[in-house]
Design a protein around this motif. Structure first.
Motif, PDB file in Angstrom:
ATOM      1  N   ILE A 282     165.683   1.351 134.937  1.00 23.46           N
ATOM      2  CA  ILE A 282     165.918   1.882 133.595  1.00 23.46           C
ATOM      3  C   ILE A 282     164.591   2.332 132.981  1.00 23.46           C
ATOM      4  O   ILE A 282     164.480   3.423 132.414  1.00 23.46           O
ATOM      5  CB  ILE A 282     166.603   0.826 132.697  1.00 23.46           C
ATOM      6  N   GLU A 283     163.576   1.503 133.106  1.00 24.34           N
ATOM      7  CA  GLU A 283     162.236   1.848 132.615  1.00 24.34           C
ATOM      8  C   GLU A 283     161.708   3.098 133.328  1.00 24.34           C
ATOM      9  O   GLU A 283     161.127   3.993 132.692  1.00 24.34           O
ATOM     10  CB  GLU A 283     161.285   0.671 132.827  1.00 24.34           C
ATOM     11  N   ALA A 284     161.909   3.185 134.641  1.00 18.97           N
ATOM     12  CA  ALA A 284     161.430   4.336 135.408  1.00 18.97           C
ATOM     13  C   ALA A 284     162.115   5.625 134.952  1.00 18.97           C
ATOM     14  O   ALA A 284     161.462   6.679 134.837  1.00 18.97           O
ATOM     15  CB  ALA A 284     161.661   4.101 136.902  1.00 18.97           C
ATOM     16  N   LEU A 285     163.425   5.557 134.701  1.00 17.37           N
ATOM     17  CA  LEU A 285     164.139   6.742 134.234  1.00 17.37           C
ATOM     18  C   LEU A 285     163.646   7.167 132.859  1.00 17.37           C
ATOM     19  O   LEU A 285     163.488   8.361 132.569  1.00 17.37           O
ATOM     20  CB  LEU A 285     165.647   6.457 134.183  1.00 17.37           C
ATOM     21  N   TRP A 286     163.399   6.193 131.997  1.00 21.42           N
ATOM     22  CA  TRP A 286     162.878   6.476 130.656  1.00 21.42           C
ATOM     23  C   TRP A 286     161.528   7.202 130.762  1.00 21.42           C
ATOM     24  O   TRP A 286     161.299   8.215 130.091  1.00 21.42           O
ATOM     25  CB  TRP A 286     162.742   5.162 129.889  1.00 21.42           C
ATOM     26  N   GLN A 287     160.652   6.695 131.614  1.00 20.58           N
ATOM     27  CA  GLN A 287     159.348   7.335 131.810  1.00 20.58           C
ATOM     28  C   GLN A 287     159.504   8.742 132.375  1.00 20.58           C
ATOM     29  O   GLN A 287     158.752   9.658 132.018  1.00 20.58           O
ATOM     30  CB  GLN A 287     158.480   6.480 132.742  1.00 20.58           C
ATOM     31  N   GLN A 288     160.481   8.911 133.254  1.00 16.72           N
ATOM     32  CA  GLN A 288     160.741  10.245 133.810  1.00 16.72           C
ATOM     33  C   GLN A 288     161.208  11.200 132.715  1.00 16.72           C
ATOM     34  O   GLN A 288     160.779  12.356 132.649  1.00 16.72           O
ATOM     35  CB  GLN A 288     161.802  10.153 134.909  1.00 16.72           C
ATOM     36  N   GLY A 289     162.076  10.714 131.827  1.00 17.55           N
ATOM     37  CA  GLY A 289     162.538  11.533 130.708  1.00 17.55           C
ATOM     38  C   GLY A 289     161.395  11.948 129.800  1.00 17.55           C
ATOM     39  O   GLY A 289     161.333  13.099 129.328  1.00 17.55           O
ATOM     40  N   ILE A 290     160.484  11.018 129.539  1.00 15.86           N
ATOM     41  CA  ILE A 290     159.310  11.333 128.727  1.00 15.86           C
ATOM     42  C   ILE A 290     158.488  12.441 129.390  1.00 15.86           C
ATOM     43  O   ILE A 290     158.058  13.405 128.737  1.00 15.86           O
ATOM     44  CB  ILE A 290     158.458  10.056 128.525  1.00 15.86           C
ATOM     45  N   ALA A 291     158.297  12.314 130.709  1.00 21.09           N
ATOM     46  CA  ALA A 291     157.525  13.323 131.456  1.00 21.09           C
ATOM     47  C   ALA A 291     158.207  14.684 131.417  1.00 21.09           C
ATOM     48  O   ALA A 291     157.545  15.723 131.269  1.00 21.09           O
ATOM     49  CB  ALA A 291     157.333  12.858 132.898  1.00 21.09           C
ATOM     50  N   TRP A 292     159.529  14.696 131.555  1.00 23.35           N
ATOM     51  CA  TRP A 292     160.261  15.967 131.493  1.00 23.35           C
ATOM     52  C   TRP A 292     160.046  16.677 130.161  1.00 23.35           C
ATOM     53  O   TRP A 292     159.761  17.876 130.113  1.00 23.35           O
ATOM     54  CB  TRP A 292     161.759  15.724 131.687  1.00 23.35           C
ATOM     55  N   LEU A 293     160.188  15.945 129.066  1.00 22.42           N
ATOM     56  CA  LEU A 293     160.062  16.558 127.745  1.00 22.42           C
ATOM     57  C   LEU A 293     158.622  16.998 127.480  1.00 22.42           C
ATOM     58  O   LEU A 293     158.388  18.045 126.859  1.00 22.42           O
ATOM     59  CB  LEU A 293     160.548  15.579 126.670  1.00 22.42           C
ATOM     60  N   LYS A 294     157.677  16.225 127.964  1.00 24.76           N
ATOM     61  CA  LYS A 294     156.264  16.599 127.813  1.00 24.76           C
ATOM     62  C   LYS A 294     155.987  17.899 128.562  1.00 24.76           C
ATOM     63  O   LYS A 294     155.288  18.794 128.054  1.00 24.76           O
ATOM     64  CB  LYS A 294     155.382  15.469 128.333  1.00 24.76           C
ATOM     65  N   ALA A 295     156.556  18.016 129.756  1.00 28.55           N
ATOM     66  CA  ALA A 295     156.369  19.228 130.556  1.00 28.55           C
ATOM     67  C   ALA A 295     156.997  20.452 129.908  1.00 28.55           C
ATOM     68  O   ALA A 295     156.553  21.594 130.139  1.00 28.55           O
ATOM     69  CB  ALA A 295     156.949  19.020 131.956  1.00 28.55           C
ATOM     70  N   GLU A 296     158.010  20.228 129.077  1.00 29.76           N
ATOM     71  CA  GLU A 296     158.690  21.334 128.391  1.00 29.76           C
ATOM     72  C   GLU A 296     158.020  21.704 127.075  1.00 29.76           C
ATOM     73  O   GLU A 296     158.527  22.562 126.337  1.00 29.76           O
ATOM     74  CB  GLU A 296     160.154  20.968 128.143  1.00 29.76           C
ATOM     75  N   GLY A 297     156.919  21.046 126.756  1.00 30.25           N
ATOM     76  CA  GLY A 297     156.165  21.429 125.567  1.00 30.25           C
ATOM     77  C   GLY A 297     156.307  20.521 124.373  1.00 30.25           C
ATOM     78  O   GLY A 297     155.762  20.802 123.302  1.00 30.25           O
ATOM     79  N   ALA A 298     157.036  19.412 124.530  1.00 32.50           N
ATOM     80  CA  ALA A 298     157.158  18.457 123.429  1.00 32.50           C
ATOM     81  C   ALA A 298     155.952  17.528 123.416  1.00 32.50           C
ATOM     82  O   ALA A 298     155.312  17.301 124.446  1.00 32.50           O
ATOM     83  CB  ALA A 298     158.436  17.633 123.578  1.00 32.50           C
TER      84      ALA A 298
END
Length: 492
Positions: A282-298
């Motif tokens: 669950i923690e790993a998926l959360w970190q992945q989500g953070i990385a995705w949004l950061k990569a999209e410019g957030a």
């Protein structure tokens, strides 16, 4: 050739408008799927094939004339908590018996207005009280997904809107209505690998929806993806003078917001959602989500929601208290099931004992206790004060961020027999979702990955009051980055 039930709602809408498929063909495909799979999955309590086909023929006539609403010819399932004129409404409880409403709920009426076709009424936890869909008087719903290491084990679809989520995952409807009091849209959507949004409290009318906890209940959609949820919500939402909590505010084009992107948005990450014992995946998926949004410019912002730890106990005081009050009307006198008694008191006692299941009785008793003389100030009043602090946490957080990203659930779907006898363990499934209901803000579950046993896991996006557009924008970005295409083993 693509099977008719493989279309998303948006794709089916376009195919219907282009006349490449008919509403009758599409509806019949879903009815065939229900006939084949519902005996196992138990997603539908009541199926209405004659009504659905008659509505499909009417939709085909409109489409042929170049007319029709935004959901013209789209087969939908209606959670059996929404009153439907002329169709039995049970709330998954024995106490309502053969109750057939003479009126339509505003939300289902809006979907009818826009051309939606009603396949039937969907199973749920009794009176929407549960996180597993195991408390229904009509039997539990089975999750279409199964564990790779134990495929024979039956899993819960989540609750209370388990029938709504399971029907979408199993391709037994294109869109479904659901309700969310403490996570009852987002948790089952997460467990079944589909999308679901709880709108801001007041965005959708509660008129004609059987009440559980009136200050927390909110209607919303579950569908295959984020865009389909947006199309559903555009029809479901709107001001209703018949609901005193309905807010008179314009309904924007939610579907247009899905593709908007997140460039320049500030995404809050609440430190209090990192809980002891949270599974590593669950923690790993959360970190992945953070990385995705950061990569999209957030930009990612650390935020604090300090009263989060009090959310579950607060919820499990407020919700049962309101349920105790709301369910007092089911007495066997005016409508629903009735047991014989020697006098009025015995009639009440026997009717309610026979009509309510164990979980509903438990919550009525808790609610009656916290509202009783001598305990009201210590429990209910204190819970309302803490609720105000939880809302204030979010109000302060919005000064730093535009949306919040968290896990949707603390685990993947669990077995039907794993937590049924432990109410506290069951209640802990709502740990990430109840804050949104207590604060009245919108929240969406987006499928984003699989656990080690091949079961879906989801991320949750929370937004400012009546800013569902940003929730859809962030959810759309997560969905595109995740590329979640997995499907359950049981599918029509």
């Amino acid at each position: 050739m693509t099977r008719l039930t493989d279309f998303t709602l948006a794709q089916a809408r376009d195919a219907l408008k282009a006349r490449s498929i008919s509403a009758r063909e599409l509806t019949q495909a879903y009815l065939d799927g229900i006939a084949a799979l519902n005996p196992r999955i138990n997603a539908y309590i009541t199926v209405t094939p004659e009504l659905a086909l008659a509505q499909a023929d009417a939709s085909d006539a409109k489409l042929a004339a170049g007319q029709g609403g935004s959901l013209e010819g789209i087969p939908l399932g209606i959670k059996d908590l929404f009153c439907t004129e002329g169709v039995r409404t049970t709330a998954a409880s024995r106490i309502l018996g053969e109750f057939t409403p003479p009126y339509e709920s505003t939300v289902s009426g809006n979907l009818k207005r826009d051309g939606g076709i009603f396949l039937g009424k969907l199973n749920l936890d009794e009176f929407a009280m549960g996180s597993s869909n195991a408390t229904s008087a009509f039997g539990p719903v089975e999750n279409p997904w199964s564990r790779a290491n134990d495929p024979a084990k039956r899993l819960v679809p989540g609750g209370s809107s388990g029938g709504s989520a399971a029907a979408i995952a199993a391709r037994l409807a294109l869109g479904t209505t659901a309700t969310d009091t403490g996570g009852s849209i987002r948790q089952p959507a997460a467990f079944c690998g589909v999308a679901g949004i709880k709108p801001t409290y007041g965005r959708c009318s509660r008129f004609g929806v059987v009440a559980f906890a009136s200050s927390l209940d909110q209607a919303g959609p579950i569908a295959r993806d984020v865009t389909d949820c947006a199309l559903m919500l555009n029809s479901m939402a709107g001001f209703d003078p018949k609901d005193s909590t309905s807010v008179d505010i314009a309904v924007p084009d939610f579907a247009a917001a899905v593709a908007r992107g997140v460039k320049g948005l500030r995404i809050g990450i609440p430190r209090e959602f990192r809980m002891d014992g949270m599974p590593a995946e669950i923690e790993a998926l959360w970190q992945q989500g953070i990385a995705w949004l950061k990569a999209e410019g957030a930009s990612i912002v650390d935020i604090s929601l300090p009263h989060t730890k009090y959310a579950l106990p607060t919820y499990y005081i407020v919700a049962p208290a309101e349920a105790s009050s709301n369910l007092a009307r089911y007495d066997g006198v005016r409508f629903g099931a009735r047991e014989k008694g020697a006098d009025l008191v015995e009639l009440y006692e026997k009717t309610r004992a026979a009509g309510f299941g164990a979980e509903v009785r438990r919550r009525i008793m808790i609610g009656t206790y916290v509202l009783s003389a001598g305990y009201y100030d210590a429990y209910y009043l204190k819970a309302q004060q803490v609720r105000a602090l939880i809302k204030r946490d979010f109000d302060l957080a919005w000064e730093k961020c535009d949306a919040i990203l968290t896990p949707a659930t603390p685990s993947a779907a669990f077995g039907l027999d794993e937590k049924h006898d432990d109410p506290v363990a069951m209640y802990l499934n709502d740990v990430f979702t109840v804050t949104a209901n207590l604060a009245g803000i919108p929240g969406m579950a987006v499928p984003a990955g699989l656990d080690a046993n091949g079961l879906p896991l989801a991320l949750q996006v929370l937004g400012k009051p009546f800013d569902e557009e940003t929730v859809f924008a962030v959810s759309g970005a997560v969905e595109r980055a995740a590329g979640f295409k997995a499907t359950p083993q049981v599918m029509a």
